[in-house]
Design a protein around this motif. Structure first.
Motif, PDB file in Angstrom:
ATOM      1  N   MET A 163      37.527   1.424  -3.827  1.00  0.00           N
ATOM      2  CA  MET A 163      36.500   1.452  -2.812  1.00  0.00           C
ATOM      3  C   MET A 163      35.146   1.657  -3.484  1.00  0.00           C
ATOM      4  N   GLU A 164      34.164   0.916  -3.057  1.00  0.00           N
ATOM      5  CA  GLU A 164      32.829   0.993  -3.647  1.00  0.00           C
ATOM      6  C   GLU A 164      32.054   2.177  -3.094  1.00  0.00           C
ATOM      7  N   LYS A 165      31.089   2.641  -3.876  1.00  0.00           N
ATOM      8  CA  LYS A 165      30.228   3.732  -3.427  1.00  0.00           C
ATOM      9  C   LYS A 165      29.359   3.241  -2.275  1.00  0.00           C
ATOM     10  N   ASN A 166      29.224   4.068  -1.232  1.00  0.00           N
ATOM     11  CA  ASN A 166      28.362   3.702  -0.113  1.00  0.00           C
ATOM     12  C   ASN A 166      27.607   4.904   0.444  1.00  0.00           C
ATOM     13  N   VAL A 167      27.557   6.001  -0.308  1.00  0.00           N
ATOM     14  CA  VAL A 167      26.822   7.195   0.106  1.00  0.00           C
ATOM     15  C   VAL A 167      25.863   7.564  -1.017  1.00  0.00           C
ATOM     16  N   GLY A 168      24.588   7.626  -0.712  1.00  0.00           N
ATOM     17  CA  GLY A 168      23.605   7.975  -1.727  1.00  0.00           C
ATOM     18  C   GLY A 168      22.323   8.478  -1.114  1.00  0.00           C
ATOM     19  N   LEU A 219      34.824  20.131   4.627  1.00  0.00           N
ATOM     20  CA  LEU A 219      35.557  19.457   3.548  1.00  0.00           C
ATOM     21  C   LEU A 219      35.240  17.971   3.481  1.00  0.00           C
ATOM     22  N   VAL A 220      35.143  17.324   4.634  1.00  0.00           N
ATOM     23  CA  VAL A 220      34.816  15.888   4.668  1.00  0.00           C
ATOM     24  C   VAL A 220      33.436  15.652   4.068  1.00  0.00           C
ATOM     25  N   PHE A 221      32.448  16.465   4.460  1.00  0.00           N
ATOM     26  CA  PHE A 221      31.089  16.295   3.924  1.00  0.00           C
ATOM     27  C   PHE A 221      31.056  16.516   2.415  1.00  0.00           C
ATOM     28  N   ILE A 222      31.720  17.540   1.941  1.00  0.00           N
ATOM     29  CA  ILE A 222      31.708  17.835   0.506  1.00  0.00           C
ATOM     30  C   ILE A 222      32.403  16.720  -0.285  1.00  0.00           C
ATOM     31  N   THR A 280      32.115  12.214  -3.947  1.00  0.00           N
ATOM     32  CA  THR A 280      32.668  10.940  -4.406  1.00  0.00           C
ATOM     33  C   THR A 280      31.769   9.754  -4.084  1.00  0.00           C
ATOM     34  N   GLN A 281      30.794   9.954  -3.221  1.00  0.00           N
ATOM     35  CA  GLN A 281      29.866   8.916  -2.772  1.00  0.00           C
ATOM     36  C   GLN A 281      30.587   7.776  -2.064  1.00  0.00           C
ATOM     37  N   GLN A 282      31.703   8.087  -1.424  1.00  0.00           N
ATOM     38  CA  GLN A 282      32.484   7.088  -0.689  1.00  0.00           C
ATOM     39  C   GLN A 282      32.830   7.639   0.683  1.00  0.00           C
ATOM     40  N   CYS A 283      32.543   6.866   1.720  1.00  0.00           N
ATOM     41  CA  CYS A 283      32.823   7.298   3.083  1.00  0.00           C
ATOM     42  C   CYS A 283      33.460   6.138   3.855  1.00  0.00           C
ATOM     43  N   VAL A 284      34.648   6.390   4.401  1.00  0.00           N
ATOM     44  CA  VAL A 284      35.362   5.354   5.143  1.00  0.00           C
ATOM     45  C   VAL A 284      34.590   4.984   6.416  1.00  0.00           C
ATOM     46  N   LEU A 285      34.029   5.989   7.110  1.00  0.00           N
ATOM     47  CA  LEU A 285      33.281   5.708   8.341  1.00  0.00           C
ATOM     48  C   LEU A 285      32.049   4.840   8.060  1.00  0.00           C
ATOM     49  N   ASN A 286      31.350   5.113   6.964  1.00  0.00           N
ATOM     50  CA  ASN A 286      30.215   4.262   6.585  1.00  0.00           C
ATOM     51  C   ASN A 286      30.675   2.824   6.365  1.00  0.00           C
ATOM     52  N   ARG A 287      31.825   2.679   5.713  1.00  0.00           N
ATOM     53  CA  ARG A 287      32.350   1.340   5.439  1.00  0.00           C
ATOM     54  C   ARG A 287      32.695   0.617   6.738  1.00  0.00           C
ATOM     55  N   VAL A 288      33.356   1.313   7.675  1.00  0.00           N
ATOM     56  CA  VAL A 288      33.737   0.712   8.955  1.00  0.00           C
ATOM     57  C   VAL A 288      32.496   0.301   9.745  1.00  0.00           C
ATOM     58  N   LEU A 289      31.462   1.144   9.709  1.00  0.00           N
ATOM     59  CA  LEU A 289      30.230   0.852  10.450  1.00  0.00           C
ATOM     60  C   LEU A 289      29.287  -0.089   9.701  1.00  0.00           C
ATOM     61  N   GLY A 290      29.606  -0.411   8.456  1.00  0.00           N
ATOM     62  CA  GLY A 290      28.768  -1.316   7.671  1.00  0.00           C
ATOM     63  C   GLY A 290      27.527  -0.650   7.102  1.00  0.00           C
ATOM     64  N   LEU A 291      27.550   0.676   6.973  1.00  0.00           N
ATOM     65  CA  LEU A 291      26.406   1.410   6.422  1.00  0.00           C
ATOM     66  C   LEU A 291      26.567   1.571   4.922  1.00  0.00           C
ATOM     67  N   ASN A 292      25.462   1.448   4.201  1.00  0.00           N
ATOM     68  CA  ASN A 292      25.478   1.651   2.763  1.00  0.00           C
ATOM     69  C   ASN A 292      24.151   2.261   2.355  1.00  0.00           C
ATOM     70  N   THR A 293      24.168   3.551   2.007  1.00  0.00           N
ATOM     71  CA  THR A 293      22.942   4.229   1.582  1.00  0.00           C
ATOM     72  C   THR A 293      22.899   4.404   0.071  1.00  0.00           C
ATOM     73  N   TYR A 294      23.900   3.883  -0.631  1.00  0.00           N
ATOM     74  CA  TYR A 294      23.959   4.009  -2.085  1.00  0.00           C
ATOM     75  C   TYR A 294      23.088   2.950  -2.744  1.00  0.00           C
ATOM     76  N   ARG A 295      22.282   3.384  -3.685  1.00  0.00           N
ATOM     77  CA  ARG A 295      21.480   2.483  -4.507  1.00  0.00           C
ATOM     78  C   ARG A 295      21.801   2.789  -5.961  1.00  0.00           C
ATOM     79  N   PRO A 296      22.311   1.794  -6.704  1.00  0.00           N
ATOM     80  CA  PRO A 296      22.648   2.052  -8.113  1.00  0.00           C
ATOM     81  C   PRO A 296      21.403   2.449  -8.908  1.00  0.00           C
TER      82      PRO A 296
END
Length: 93
Positions: free
Chosen positions: A1-6, A53-56, A61-77
């Motif tokens: 799974m790709e990073k999508n939290v940043g 625990l979910v937030f931590i 890990t910078q990975q969130c399943v809910l972000n992925r389902v909703l199409g959100l990506n706040t991670y910038r390499p």
């Protein structure tokens, strides 16, 4: 799974996670009352503990399943600072 939290999203998760955890532990120890309507303090404290625990985990890990389902990506390499050009030739004159 790709990073999508940043960015600020990750910072908020890493700050709110421990705060919710402390509130949860304080409520379970009897130092704080979290009863909302028909929900008892124990139920609310347990929910806060799970959210903590979910937030931590998602912040670390910078990975969130809910972000992925909703199409959100706040991670910038991060930008790479490596270049083929020597440091001396990058100096401004």
């Amino acid at each position: 799974m790709e990073k999508n939290v940043g960015g600020y999203d990750r910072i908020a998760r890493l700050v709110l996670g421990p705060v919710l955890g402390i509130i949860s532990l304080a409520a379970l120890a009897g130092y704080l009352s979290l009863g909302f309507g028909p929900l008892s303090t124990g139920v609310v404290a347990a929910l806060f503990g799970v959210l903590s625990l979910v937030f931590i985990i998602t912040g670390a890990t910078q990975q969130c399943v809910l972000n992925r389902v909703l199409g959100l990506n706040t991670y910038r390499p991060e930008r790479s600072t490596d270049t083929d050009e020597p440091i001396e030739s990058r100096k401004s004159i």
